[in-house]
Scaffold this motif. Sequence first.
Motif, short mmCIF file in Angstrom:
data_model
loop_
_atom_site.label_atom_id
_atom_site.label_comp_id
_atom_site.label_asym_id
_atom_site.label_seq_id
_atom_site.Cartn_x
_atom_site.Cartn_y
_atom_site.Cartn_z
N UNK A 12 -0.46 -5.19 -10.56
CA UNK A 12 -0.32 -5.60 -9.16
C UNK A 12 0.90 -4.91 -8.54
N UNK A 13 1.95 -4.79 -9.31
CA UNK A 13 3.17 -4.13 -8.82
C UNK A 13 2.90 -2.68 -8.43
N UNK A 14 2.16 -1.98 -9.27
CA UNK A 14 1.83 -0.59 -8.98
C UNK A 14 0.93 -0.51 -7.74
N UNK A 15 -0.04 -1.39 -7.64
CA UNK A 15 -0.94 -1.40 -6.48
C UNK A 15 -0.15 -1.66 -5.20
N UNK A 16 0.78 -2.60 -5.25
CA UNK A 16 1.59 -2.90 -4.07
C UNK A 16 2.38 -1.66 -3.64
N UNK A 17 3.02 -1.00 -4.59
CA UNK A 17 3.79 0.20 -4.31
C UNK A 17 2.92 1.29 -3.68
N UNK A 18 1.77 1.53 -4.30
CA UNK A 18 0.90 2.60 -3.81
C UNK A 18 0.30 2.27 -2.46
N UNK A 19 -0.10 1.00 -2.24
CA UNK A 19 -0.66 0.62 -0.95
C UNK A 19 0.38 0.72 0.16
N UNK A 20 1.62 0.37 -0.13
CA UNK A 20 2.69 0.52 0.88
C UNK A 20 2.92 1.99 1.21
N UNK A 21 2.84 2.86 0.22
CA UNK A 21 2.97 4.30 0.48
C UNK A 21 1.81 4.79 1.34
N UNK A 22 0.61 4.34 1.03
CA UNK A 22 -0.55 4.74 1.83
C UNK A 22 -0.44 4.21 3.25
N UNK A 23 0.15 3.03 3.42
CA UNK A 23 0.38 2.50 4.77
C UNK A 23 1.37 3.40 5.51
N UNK A 24 2.43 3.80 4.83
CA UNK A 24 3.42 4.68 5.45
C UNK A 24 2.82 6.03 5.85
N UNK A 25 1.79 6.46 5.11
CA UNK A 25 1.11 7.73 5.39
C UNK A 25 0.01 7.58 6.44
N UNK A 26 -0.28 6.34 6.86
CA UNK A 26 -1.28 6.11 7.90
C UNK A 26 -2.71 5.98 7.41
#
Length: 80
Positions: free
Chosen positions: A40-54
Amino acid sequence: MSDEGGDSRQQYSDEEFLQAVRDRQPASTGEVADVVGCTRRNADYRLRRLRDEGAVDAKMVGNSLVWFPIEDQPNQQKDR
């Protein structure tokens, strides 16, 4: 093999996270983690990066973030 530490992009592609969000939308972080097969921690990190990328966006539902793709909206900051 751990998905935390180092560059986790090598183990899981952005497309795997995006597809999990598309398939489950609105998708909780835990659902995305289960589908992709990461923590879950990795998913949260990656999803936040994808959000930052639009690529995705999120909103709070109760105490949890739920994720959804924003590709359906025209030209979201991709060319900026």
